[in-house]
Structures are given as C-alpha cells and as structure tokens.
Design a protein around this motif. Structure first.
Motif, PDB file in Angstrom:
ATOM      1  N   LYS A 196      39.757  46.665  41.060  1.00  0.00           N
ATOM      2  CA  LYS A 196      40.597  45.822  40.207  1.00  0.00           C
ATOM      3  C   LYS A 196      41.169  44.645  40.989  1.00  0.00           C
ATOM      4  CE  LYS A 196      41.910  49.591  37.097  1.00  0.00           C
ATOM      5  NZ  LYS A 196      43.037  50.386  36.542  1.00  0.00           N
ATOM      6  N   LEU A 197      41.466  44.858  42.277  1.00  0.00           N
ATOM      7  CA  LEU A 197      41.950  43.753  43.097  1.00  0.00           C
ATOM      8  C   LEU A 197      40.875  42.696  43.282  1.00  0.00           C
ATOM      9  CD1 LEU A 197      43.894  45.733  45.856  1.00  0.00           C
ATOM     10  CD2 LEU A 197      44.848  44.520  43.888  1.00  0.00           C
ATOM     11  N   ARG A 202      38.588  37.306  41.653  1.00  0.00           N
ATOM     12  CA  ARG A 202      37.581  36.447  41.006  1.00  0.00           C
ATOM     13  C   ARG A 202      38.204  35.666  39.854  1.00  0.00           C
ATOM     14  NH1 ARG A 202      34.638  41.401  41.260  1.00  0.00           N
ATOM     15  NH2 ARG A 202      33.205  41.468  43.044  1.00  0.00           N
ATOM     16  N   VAL A 203      39.109  36.314  39.122  1.00  0.00           N
ATOM     17  CA  VAL A 203      39.761  35.624  38.008  1.00  0.00           C
ATOM     18  C   VAL A 203      40.566  34.435  38.503  1.00  0.00           C
ATOM     19  CG1 VAL A 203      41.507  35.860  36.192  1.00  0.00           C
ATOM     20  CG2 VAL A 203      39.802  37.664  36.532  1.00  0.00           C
ATOM     21  N   PHE A 204      41.239  34.578  39.637  1.00  0.00           N
ATOM     22  CA  PHE A 204      42.038  33.497  40.190  1.00  0.00           C
ATOM     23  C   PHE A 204      41.200  32.504  40.993  1.00  0.00           C
ATOM     24  CE2 PHE A 204      45.440  36.601  39.480  1.00  0.00           C
ATOM     25  CZ  PHE A 204      46.383  35.799  38.873  1.00  0.00           C
ATOM     26  N   GLY A 205      39.913  32.739  41.078  1.00  0.00           N
ATOM     27  CA  GLY A 205      39.023  31.778  41.709  1.00  0.00           C
ATOM     28  C   GLY A 205      39.068  31.759  43.223  1.00  0.00           C
ATOM     29  N   LEU A 206      39.381  32.863  43.872  1.00  0.00           N
ATOM     30  CA  LEU A 206      39.401  32.911  45.331  1.00  0.00           C
ATOM     31  C   LEU A 206      37.975  32.918  45.872  1.00  0.00           C
ATOM     32  CD1 LEU A 206      42.221  35.532  46.027  1.00  0.00           C
ATOM     33  CD2 LEU A 206      42.395  33.046  45.957  1.00  0.00           C
ATOM     34  N   ILE A 215      42.764  40.044  50.766  1.00  0.00           N
ATOM     35  CA  ILE A 215      42.742  41.275  49.974  1.00  0.00           C
ATOM     36  C   ILE A 215      42.090  42.426  50.738  1.00  0.00           C
ATOM     37  CG2 ILE A 215      41.838  42.358  47.883  1.00  0.00           C
ATOM     38  CD1 ILE A 215      42.136  39.708  46.478  1.00  0.00           C
ATOM     39  N   ILE A 216      40.858  42.231  51.204  1.00  0.00           N
ATOM     40  CA  ILE A 216      40.111  43.346  51.787  1.00  0.00           C
ATOM     41  C   ILE A 216      40.723  43.801  53.112  1.00  0.00           C
ATOM     42  CG2 ILE A 216      37.878  44.058  52.695  1.00  0.00           C
ATOM     43  CD1 ILE A 216      36.546  42.284  50.653  1.00  0.00           C
TER      44      ILE A 216
END
Length: 302
Positions: A196-197, A202-206, A215-216
């Motif tokens: 989910k993270l 991807r939704v925020f375009g990173l 994140i990872i």
C-alpha cells in the motif's frame, strides 16, 4: 392519580426529621477511598516489571556462580576439571597484571570488526541489489542461498590454502560467517515493504529513486539493524574459530598457550572474556537500534 412506588426502606423518614445523607462520618465503614487511576496503576506495574526483570537478570547468574563455588568447595567437582570462580578471578587478575589480556582484547576486536565490516557490507549491498531489482535477485539470491548451507568452519582449509595462516585467513573466516545474516535480513526487509505504501508513492508521482530512499529503505531499516546485530554476534563466534589458526596474538593465542600448559583456569577465563565481549556487543547494538528507531513502539505481554 398514579403514585410512584419506591422501596419502603429507601425513603422512610421520621416525622419532622430531615432526610439522611450519605456523607461519610468518622467511624463510618462507608467512607470514600481514593482509587488509583489507570495511569498510576500502569506506572506501578511497569516499575514492578522492571524490578523483576533486573532482579532475574542479575540474580540468576549470581545464583549459578554461588552454586558453582559450592560445588567446588564441597569437592563435587575436581579443580582440575572445573576450577572454582575464585581461581578463575585470580587467573583474570594475573592476565590483567601482565597486560596480556588488554592487548589481546584489542587485537581480537580489530579482527572481528574488520571481518564484520567487509562481510556485513557485502551482505548489505547484495541484499539491496536482490531486493530492489528483480535481475539482482536472479543473479545473487540463488548462489548465496547455496553457499549459505555450507558451514563456515568447513571453509577454513580452503582459506588457509588461499591466504596462508596469517591474518588473511582469520578475517576471511569472519567475513564468510557474517555475509549471510546481513544479506537475509536486508533482503527480507526490502521485500517486506507494505504494498500500500508503494501504491501511494505511485499515486503521488514519486520516482523510483525517491521510492527507494524515502519509503523502502526507512521501512526496511529495522530488519537491516537486526541483521547488523545478528551478524555482530556471529562475528564473535567466528572469531573463536578463526583465532585457532596459528594465532600469534589475541584471545585465541592465550587459550592455545593455556591448553598447552594445561591451565584450565585461564581457558575458562578466556571463554568468559569472549562471553563478556558478546554481551557488550549486543548492548551496543541495542543502543544503536534505539537511537536509529526512536519511533518504533515497544510492546510486551504483561
């Protein structure tokens, strides 16, 4: 007209008398008592748990030492087989007075740290490579999983053939022992990131680089630190084996000389020094985990 019904004992009043109140009076058994709040009860429970934990951590080793001394004093165990703690303390004082123990600990720690830095670094990079890229997993994971099943002790003759009986073979043994704990924990931490993270990233375009750095890696950091802690313990275990390879200094050299001179007290003293180094190393790694992960909650069953 309906008259409300009440229990007869509840509102039975004497003529001309005011209703009785429930105010506590001296000697009244119904006086109010201040009950502890939930926070105070939890604080008291934590204090008791901490005292119990410290008592067990200190009391159990002391009890074992007392039983050991009693067994030696009652001659249940011969001093040649297992010297009493007083004799071992005397042997430690002898090594410290000669300055031999201090120099040996420094040499052994340098060996362990060198092997841990090289082997842990290789395991960290391999774990990141296999965890972040599928091609990395295809290249690295299968060979390392096969090599992991080989005990590092079995590689000692090969290391002696390659590096001789000097420092190279000793560091190589520690290196081979520390690669796999670091690799497995790093790989598991990277691959265990919540999908989910990643979807939110991807939704925020990173970008891929931002996902890896923001994140990872932070999410995998607890598992990586567990790998460092485990690898440091394995490095000390490998150090015991490595220092049996024609050691000219270090704690292993003291043990070899004590074995040749049949000094069981010095042998046990050297083993206790190894154990003390392991405990200190684990405490240092725990402190590093708390410093690097201040946000991680601490949970334990009551």
């Amino acid at each position: 007209m309906n008259v409300p019904r009440y229990p007869s004992a509840a509102l039975r009043l004497d003529a001309g008398a005011s209703p009785k109140r429930d105010d506590p009076r001296p000697g009244d058994a119904r006086a109010l008592v201040d009950l502890p709040t939930r926070e105070a009860a939890q604080a008291t429970g934590l204090k008791r748990s901490a005292l119990r934990s410290r008592g067990l951590r200190i009391g159990v080793p002391l009890a074992l030492i007392v039983l050991w001394q009693l067994a030696s004093s009652l001659q249940l165990v011969t001093p040649e087989t297992l010297p009493p703690p007083t004799v071992i303390v005397a042997a430690l004082k002898e090594l410290i007075a000669d300055g031999e123990l201090q120099s040996a600990i420094g040499v052994s720690l340098v060996r362990a740290a060198t092997g841990l830095a090289i082997g842990g670094g290789i395991g960290l990079l391999a774990g990141l490579f296999a965890g972040l890229w599928r091609v990395g997993e295809e290249i690295v994971d299968a060979p390392l999983q096969m090599l992991r099943t080989i005990p590092f002790i079995a590689l000692i003759p090969l290391f002696i053939t390659w590096f001789g009986i000097g420092e190279g073979a000793k560091v190589a043994v520690i290196l081979a022992a520390t690669i796999f704990p670091m690799y497995l924990n790093t790989y598991a931490g990277v691959r265990g990131v919540d999908p989910k993270l990643l979807e939110a990233a991807r939704v925020f375009g990173l970008s891929s680089r931002q996902v890896a750095l923001r994140i990872i890696l932070p999410t995998a950091l607890p598992s990586i630190l567990v790998g460092v802690r485990y690898a440091s313990a394995v490095a000390l275990l490998a150090l015991v084996v490595a220092e049996q390879i024609n050691a000219q200094n270090g704690i292993g050299y003291i043990l070899v000389n004590a074995n040749q001179n049949q000094r069981a007290d010095i042998i046990i003293a050297g083993i206790l020094v190894y154990a003390a180094l392991g405990i200190v190393t684990d405490l240092v790694m725990r402190a590093l985990e708390h410093l690097a992960l201040p946000w991680r909650p601490r949970f334990e069953l009551a």
